[in-house]
Structures are given as C-alpha cells and as structure tokens.
Write a protein that holds these residues in place. Structure first.
Motif, PDB file in Angstrom:
ATOM      1  N   LEU A   1       0.833  -1.203   0.000  1.00  0.00           N
ATOM      2  CA  LEU A   1       0.000   0.000   0.000  1.00  0.00           C
ATOM      3  C   LEU A   1       0.868   1.254   0.000  1.00  0.00           C
ATOM      4  N   TYR A   2       1.930   1.228   0.773  1.00  0.00           N
ATOM      5  CA  TYR A   2       2.859   2.363   0.823  1.00  0.00           C
ATOM      6  C   TYR A   2       3.481   2.621  -0.552  1.00  0.00           C
ATOM      7  N   ILE A   3       3.925   1.563  -1.213  1.00  0.00           N
ATOM      8  CA  ILE A   3       4.618   1.749  -2.484  1.00  0.00           C
ATOM      9  C   ILE A   3       3.661   2.204  -3.575  1.00  0.00           C
ATOM     10  N   VAL A   4       2.443   1.661  -3.595  1.00  0.00           N
ATOM     11  CA  VAL A   4       1.502   2.091  -4.643  1.00  0.00           C
ATOM     12  C   VAL A   4       1.096   3.548  -4.427  1.00  0.00           C
ATOM     13  N   THR A   5       0.945   3.985  -3.172  1.00  0.00           N
ATOM     14  CA  THR A   5       0.611   5.391  -2.946  1.00  0.00           C
ATOM     15  C   THR A   5       1.788   6.295  -3.295  1.00  0.00           C
ATOM     16  N   TYR A   6       3.004   5.792  -3.106  1.00  0.00           N
ATOM     17  CA  TYR A   6       4.210   6.543  -3.459  1.00  0.00           C
ATOM     18  C   TYR A   6       4.259   6.794  -4.962  1.00  0.00           C
ATOM     19  N   LEU A   7       4.031   5.747  -5.758  1.00  0.00           N
ATOM     20  CA  LEU A   7       4.116   5.877  -7.206  1.00  0.00           C
ATOM     21  C   LEU A   7       2.887   6.573  -7.792  1.00  0.00           C
ATOM     22  N   VAL A   8       1.705   6.225  -7.270  1.00  0.00           N
ATOM     23  CA  VAL A   8       0.485   6.869  -7.765  1.00  0.00           C
ATOM     24  C   VAL A   8       0.516   8.360  -7.458  1.00  0.00           C
ATOM     25  N   GLY A   9       1.014   8.727  -6.282  1.00  0.00           N
ATOM     26  CA  GLY A   9       1.096  10.137  -5.933  1.00  0.00           C
ATOM     27  C   GLY A   9       1.939  10.923  -6.922  1.00  0.00           C
ATOM     28  N   ALA A  10       3.064  10.323  -7.348  1.00  0.00           N
ATOM     29  CA  ALA A  10       3.930  10.999  -8.326  1.00  0.00           C
ATOM     30  C   ALA A  10       3.275  11.065  -9.701  1.00  0.00           C
ATOM     31  N   SER A  11       2.585   9.985 -10.085  1.00  0.00           N
ATOM     32  CA  SER A  11       2.007   9.925 -11.431  1.00  0.00           C
ATOM     33  C   SER A  11       0.736  10.735 -11.576  1.00  0.00           C
ATOM     34  N   ILE A  12      -0.017  10.899 -10.485  1.00  0.00           N
ATOM     35  CA  ILE A  12      -1.307  11.574 -10.581  1.00  0.00           C
ATOM     36  C   ILE A  12      -1.173  13.093 -10.521  1.00  0.00           C
ATOM     37  N   GLY A  13       0.017  13.585 -10.238  1.00  0.00           N
ATOM     38  CA  GLY A  13       0.217  15.032 -10.161  1.00  0.00           C
ATOM     39  C   GLY A  13      -0.289  15.775 -11.390  1.00  0.00           C
ATOM     40  N   PRO A  14       0.160  15.385 -12.620  1.00  0.00           N
ATOM     41  CA  PRO A  14      -0.342  16.080 -13.817  1.00  0.00           C
ATOM     42  C   PRO A  14      -1.846  15.918 -14.015  1.00  0.00           C
ATOM     43  N   VAL A  15      -2.410  14.794 -13.579  1.00  0.00           N
ATOM     44  CA  VAL A  15      -3.847  14.556 -13.739  1.00  0.00           C
ATOM     45  C   VAL A  15      -4.638  15.532 -12.869  1.00  0.00           C
ATOM     46  N   ILE A  16      -4.174  15.765 -11.636  1.00  0.00           N
ATOM     47  CA  ILE A  16      -4.836  16.713 -10.733  1.00  0.00           C
ATOM     48  C   ILE A  16      -4.546  18.153 -11.160  1.00  0.00           C
ATOM     49  N   GLY A  17      -3.333  18.396 -11.608  1.00  0.00           N
ATOM     50  CA  GLY A  17      -2.959  19.752 -11.998  1.00  0.00           C
ATOM     51  C   GLY A  17      -3.644  20.223 -13.273  1.00  0.00           C
ATOM     52  N   ALA A  18      -4.013  19.284 -14.151  1.00  0.00           N
ATOM     53  CA  ALA A  18      -4.598  19.659 -15.446  1.00  0.00           C
ATOM     54  C   ALA A  18      -5.877  20.481 -15.312  1.00  0.00           C
ATOM     55  N   PRO A  19      -6.901  20.037 -14.561  1.00  0.00           N
ATOM     56  CA  PRO A  19      -8.123  20.849 -14.467  1.00  0.00           C
ATOM     57  C   PRO A  19      -7.909  22.163 -13.711  1.00  0.00           C
ATOM     58  N   ILE A  20      -6.999  22.158 -12.721  1.00  0.00           N
ATOM     59  CA  ILE A  20      -6.720  23.401 -11.993  1.00  0.00           C
ATOM     60  C   ILE A  20      -6.146  24.438 -12.951  1.00  0.00           C
ATOM     61  N   PHE A  21      -5.175  24.007 -13.747  1.00  0.00           N
ATOM     62  CA  PHE A  21      -4.538  24.921 -14.696  1.00  0.00           C
ATOM     63  C   PHE A  21      -5.497  25.327 -15.811  1.00  0.00           C
ATOM     64  N   GLN A  22      -6.319  24.392 -16.261  1.00  0.00           N
ATOM     65  CA  GLN A  22      -7.232  24.669 -17.369  1.00  0.00           C
ATOM     66  C   GLN A  22      -8.300  25.691 -16.998  1.00  0.00           C
ATOM     67  N   PHE A  23      -8.841  25.585 -15.782  1.00  0.00           N
ATOM     68  CA  PHE A  23      -9.967  26.429 -15.408  1.00  0.00           C
ATOM     69  C   PHE A  23      -9.579  27.610 -14.509  1.00  0.00           C
TER      70      PHE A  23
END
Length: 508
Positions: free
Chosen positions: A181-203
C-alpha cells in the motif's frame, strides 16, 4: 518531548560515575510482552488508522513533485524562460527531486533515533512554509530554490509510511499488504500530479495549483496533529523514562544508555556513509538500486514525453496530455493487485527452503517482479513506442502507459521487499541509498526527454528506454539463480541469514 541522543548523553555524563558499576541505573523496558503501550500490541483498528494516515500522506505529498508540470508553458511565459534548446521548465521538478535525495539520505534515518511524531509534524509545518513561495513566486529562481526544500520535506513525509509500518507490524506476513500500500501510494502520488494539476490549470491558473495545495495541506495539519500518534517503541519508552527522571529516579532506556556520548554529527555521518559503502560493495544493492531508480525515473520522464508525443500526434493541449496520464495511475492500481499475488508466491516458497527451513526464500520476492519488468515495463514501453502513429487512436499508446504503470508497482515493491528481507537490520541503509538513486534519476532523466524524442523520434526514443528496461529486468535473474552464493559472500546478508536461522531454531 522525544529524547535526542544529545539530551541523553549530557544527563548520563552528569549522573553516572563511569568507574562504578551501573547497578543504580533503572533500565526502562516494556512492562510485559502484552504491554498495551507497545505499538506491536495495539488493536488492529489503531494500527490500520495510523497506516492509512501515513499512506495518505505519501500519496498527497508526492503529488507536489509533478503537479506543476502541466503549467510549464505558462510559467515560462511569465518568467521569460525558454525551452527552445533545453527543457528549462523542468528545473523546478529537478530541484525538488534533488532535495528529496539529499534529505532522504541524511534525515530519514534519524527517525529511528528520535521517534516519528514530532519529526513528522515539524516537517509538515516546514513543508507548508515552502509551498507558499510556489504559489506567489515573483521569479524563476525563487521557484527552483523553494522547490528544493519542499522536495526535501516530502522525502521525509512520504517515506514516513515505511517507518510507521515497521513500528506497527511485527511479522513479514502482517507487513505484506501495508508495504504494498505504501509503495503504490508513493508511485500513484507521483504519477497523478499532472492529472490533478490539469483541471486546476485549465480552469484557473498555474498559481492556483499552489494556492489549492496550501489549502489542503493546511487543512490536513490539525488532523495529523490530533490523530498521528507516536509509534516508535524507543521513543515511547524514552517518554516513560523521562517521566520517571522527573520523579528523581535514574531511569533510562537501553537505547539511551547505549547511545550516551554519541554526537548528532556522528549519527548523521554514520547514516550517510553506510548506504554509500553498501551501494559500491554490494552487488544486490547496486543492481536493485539501478533497476528501481530507472523505473521511477521513467515515470517522471513520462511527465515530459507524454505531452510531447500526444501534442505531436494529436495536437493535444498540456491539460489534455495531463489527463491521459491517468492511464499510468490506472495501471499502477492494477499492479497493486499483482503485488498481493507476489506476496503469496513468496510465503509459499518457505516449503522448499533448505537453507533456513520454514522461512521464505528472499529471492522469491523477485519472481513476479522480473516477469513484470519484462512484460509490463519493457513491453509497455514497446507498445507506447510502436503505437505512436497519428492514424492510431490515442487509446493505443495509453495502453502502453498503463502497462508501464502496472509493471512499475510490482517491480519497485519486489525490489523493496527483497532488499529488506535480505539485509534485515541493515535494510534501512540499503533502502536509503535506493531511494536516493530514485530521486537522482527522477531529477535528471526527464531532462533528456525533449532531446531524445526530438532527435530519435517518438518510436525510437521509447524503444531505447524499453531496451534499457529489458536489460535491467534480466539482471536480477542472476540473483534468483545464484542467490545462496551471493548471500554467503556478503557480510551484511550473511549476518541477516544467521539471524533468521537463529530465530527459526528458537521457534522449534
């Protein structure tokens, strides 16, 4: 307040006559094997609450590293930065990752001596202070410098999960799911950054990426202040010992007695040098570190190459390219399920272990990792490479990204578990240098993305990465074949196996 080595050494030097026997010293230990203060004896609800809190910290703080990448063009325009000949816009991520590498090597091991809670909370408060300039920076240099220290704080916060898990779960079997669980949250956290940042930047705007982080990090601080309990055994015993000393009793923990007179500088020096020695003398640490570092570095490289590829093929905007990186996140979640199967393979290997009967074979941790490295990581990169044609739908290269995401979780989990199982009490040093390598590759490998994909083309640039990944995935096969001999030649691994053999005999 948790004791530091300096506090203890000073008190001991003042109160103990070293020429006399230390019979007047009261050694503070657990009241019994069932002492409720011992984190190993906490209820499952308490253990899982703290585990989930720590894992969520890993997820949400790792996001800080890559969430800003979708806004690189707007940041360039505001500060007059150009990517014409070099990806200068990636420097804020590079400085963030370099800071993480420095702090993980020097600071993380200190949690083992000082406890977790106050190091964690003070780091969280410091982290918030360095997020503020990311939102209000008036020049590019400010962004780079403050991101360095923010990355250092994240290295401590995100890797707190590993310390918490070791403090709460006392057997390999009980740690299996928490570690994955620790490792998947570590990698998902790094990978999901652009996914979360995209709508913030777009709108909104790129500055709102920083403002919203301030809001959620600030709102979470009170939650952690009241719910994040101290779980380090020596710190809890240290608190008991200090309470007894206030009553006039000469009470100390064994850890305080053993560490008396040891300076903080010496602790830090030892914490930093042993990992380096192991990296250059232990083949397992070296190749595992390279494999893990390249895997994690590739995930960061995709924050650059995905936009380049999808804008070149389909004319997508940076925000649209950020959304498609959700494919990596989906793959990583699928890979987490695979780690549970890998754990079953590992524990089932105990029935055929002739070296330490009844104990799982350490190399069994690598079985599924090797397959996932070949099929998931390398295979996914080949798919990503040779579906990069404008006449193919966007979902085709996205499938390759998902394969890479799935393979990365299984590979990094397998490496981490294998190193911990093989090195036992030296695992902290081995894992520390591996984490440092991951940060270095995350910092500098993506800087080559623009040049690679421009000069080699979309297909051959990804193919080159695929072949490198394939070579690194094949190397650990030697560990599986010659594992027993490698352990016999390594003084660190030999000591770990002797300890396992002793425990196996004691349990009979």
């Amino acid at each position: 307040m948790v004791f530091t080595r300096g506090d203890v050494s000073g008190e001991l030097d003042e109160t103990i006559d070293h020429n006399e026997p230390a019979s007047n010293i009261e050694v503070v230990t657990w009241d019994s094997p069932e002492d409720p203060g011992n984190p190993y004896n906490w209820s499952l609800r308490q253990k899982w609450t703290l585990t989930y809190l720590a894992s969520f910290t890993t997820f949400i703080t790792m996001m800080n590293g890559t969430i800003i990448t979708v806004a690189h063009a707007a940041i360039n325009e505001e500060f007059g930065i150009s990517d014409a000949s070099f990806p200068n816009s990636y420097w804020p991520v590079t400085s963030w990752a370099v800071g993480g590498g420095c702090f993980s090597l020097l600071v993380l091991p200190l949690m083992e001596d000082f406890g977790v809670r106050w190091v964690f909370l003070s780091t969280w408060a410091t982290f918030i202070c360095f997020v503020i300039p990311q939102a209000v920076a008036q020049n590019f240099a400010t962004l780079i410098v403050t991101r360095f220290f923010a990355g250092g704080c994240v290295a401590i916060l995100a890797n707190t999960s590993a310390t918490v898990i070791g403090n709460l779960w006392d057997t390999e079997r009980s740690r299996n799911i928490p570690v994955s669980l620790y490792i998947v949250t570590y990698l998902v956290g790094a990978s999901i950054g652009p996914v979360i940042g995209a709508p913030i930047f777009q709108f909104l705007s790129w500055r709102w990426i920083g403002y919203l982080q301030l809001i959620w990090y600030g709102a979470l601080f009170p939650v952690y202040f009241f719910m994040f309990k101290e779980c380090r055994g020596i710190a809890i015993l240290g608190q008991r010992a200090k309470a007894l000393r206030r009553e006039g009793r000469q009470a100390y923990t064994q850890h305080e007695i053993d560490s008396a007179g040891t300076s903080l500088l010496r602790i830090v020096a030892k914490s930093a040098t042993r990992p380096l020695i192991m990296y250059f003398t232990e083949s397992v640490v070296f190749f595992s570190g390279m494999w893990s570092a390249f895997t994690v570095g590739t995930l960061y490289l995709f924050t650059q190459s995905v936009e380049q590829v999808f804008s070149g093929l389909y004319g997508w905007t940076p925000s649209q390219a950020g959304y498609v990186q959700a494919a990596i996140v989906i793959g990583e979640c699928i890979g987490w399920v695979g780690t549970l199967f890998s754990g079953r393979l590992y524990f089932n290997s105990a029935s055929r272990n002739t070296e330490v009967p009844g104990e799982p074979i350490p190399e069994a941790r690598l079985y599924l990792a090797i397959v996932s490295g070949i099929v998931g990581l390398s295979g996914g990169m080949f798919v990503y490479a040779w579906t990069s044609y404008p006449f193919l739908p966007w979902i085709a290269p996205a499938v390759g990204l998902a394969m890479v995401g799935a393979g990365s979780v299984i590979v990094v989990t397998g490496i981490s578990d294998y190193v911990v199982d093989s090195y036992a009490k030296y695992a902290g040093s081995a894992v520390g240098i591996i984490v440092t390598g991951e940060n270095i590759f995350s910092a500098f490998l993506p800087l080559a993305a623009m040049s690679m994909y421009s000069h080699l083309g979309f297909r051959w640039a990804s193919t080159l990465l695929a072949f490198i990944s394939l070579a690194l995935s094949l190397a650990p096969i030697l560990f599986v074949v010659y594992g027993k001999g490698i352990r016999a030649r390594s003084p660190f691994m030999k000591e770990a196996m002797l300890e396992k053999r002793r425990k196996s005999i004691d349990s009979v």
